[in-house]
Design an enzyme around this catalytic site. Structure first.
Site, PDB file in Angstrom:
ATOM      1  N   ASP A   1      13.497  -7.520  67.909  1.00  0.00           N
ATOM      2  CA  ASP A   1      13.802  -8.384  69.054  1.00  0.00           C
ATOM      3  C   ASP A   1      13.259  -7.792  70.366  1.00  0.00           C
ATOM      4  OD1 ASP A   1      14.888 -10.615  70.185  1.00  0.00           O
ATOM      5  OD2 ASP A   1      16.981 -10.041  69.865  1.00  0.00           O
TER       6      ASP A   1
ATOM      7  N   ASN B   1      13.990 -20.173  65.111  1.00  0.00           N
ATOM      8  CA  ASN B   1      12.824 -19.969  65.982  1.00  0.00           C
ATOM      9  C   ASN B   1      11.957 -21.224  66.146  1.00  0.00           C
ATOM     10  OD1 ASN B   1      12.309 -16.491  64.965  1.00  0.00           O
ATOM     11  ND2 ASN B   1      13.539 -17.338  66.636  1.00  0.00           N
TER      12      ASN B   1
END
Ligand code: V0D
Length: 255
Positions: free
Chosen positions: A34, A82
């Site tokens: 991330d 996503n």
């Protein structure tokens, strides 16, 4: 060759150059990579530049893990959530596997890395699916470290798929509800060929699992850092592994 063969029979714990004990590494390390977008924002760069820097970092982390002796590495590269990102960003991400394949596949094959995938790869664009297929094919006979990419992966979706497949076995008369156990259920998950992760690393300061390996990580050690993924160096990896080696694992029991 002889010293290498003899090394196998040494009783003394093997200390790696990094001060880590070879005997107590996670057999399976999972990483939530991330902070790529934030890394780019901080530099006044577009988000895709952060994803590209993240991919370059990943190359090095795969090498580091292989050299340290990690047997299995799972990478959360694209979650089912996503897709909600802007279309041009998703499109850019879907081109990364091809670039990664072009620059890395020979080294991965040389290292004996076997690449696998979890997640619903059938919903990826056809050009990305082609790379997935080519990568599987090229590394099919490799006997070294497993690098497992989670692409269009969601832990709950995976659990639902496993539950459906067991329900179908019951409906077909091949199993009964009483046969279901944790072991049998685990065999229905996409990770059936892998050990459960021993350590999950998440970069960039978020303290969540975000639907990543939620069944498999039931007893995993968790390690969080504020370091953004493109800044995740070998030293940070070693810090995480040292921390892991200092923990007492109980798997729900006492001992
Ligand atoms: C972006 C940081 C390698 C996190 C790493 C499609 C997010 C770079 C791959 C890859 C991504 C996938 C399949 C394959 C070989 C490489 C990748 C995605 C994102 C999403 F066979 N990096 N990478 N895939 N990022």
């Amino acid at each position: 060759m002889v010293p290498k063969l003899l090394a196998r029979f040494r009783k003394k714990p093997r200390e790696l150059a990094s001060g880590l004990l070879a005997e107590n590494l996670p057999a399976h390390l999972a990483i939530i990579m991330d902070g790529n977008g934030r890394w780019a924002n901080r530099r006044g760069l577009p988000r895709f530049a952060g994803h590209h820097a993240g991919m370059k970092r990943l190359r090095q982390v795969i090498r580091d893990c292989d050299e340290l002796g990690i047997r299995c590495l799972t990478l959360y590269a694209f979650s089912t959530e996503n897709w909600k990102r802007p279309a041009d960003e998703v499109e850019y991400l879907m081109r990364l596997p091809a670039e990664f394949f072009a620059t890395e596949i020979d080294e991965l094959v040389d290292r004996g890395v076997r690449v696998r995938f979890i997640g619903d790869t059938a919903k990826l664009p056809p050009h990305t699916q082609e790379i997935v297929a080519k990568t599987l094919e090229r590394t099919r006979n490799s006997q070294g470290m497993i690098v497992n990419f989670a692409l269009n992966y969601g832990g709950r979706a995976e659990i639902i798929a496993a539950a459906k497949s067991f329900a179908l076995e019951v409906a077909a008369g091949r199993a009964s509800a009483e046969d279901l156990s944790e072991e049998r259920f685990s065999e229905l998950l996409s990770t059936c060929h892998l050990p459960d992760p021993d350590l999950v690393i998440r970069t960039s300061g978020e303290l969540r699992m975000s639907n990543f390996l939620i069944w498999q990580a039931a007893y995993a050690e968790l390690w969080f850092t504020d370091v953004l993924w493109p800044d995740f160096t070998r030293d940070v990896l070693i810090q995480a592994l040292r921390d892991f080696q200092g923990r007492k694992r109980r798997f729900g029991g006492l001992k």
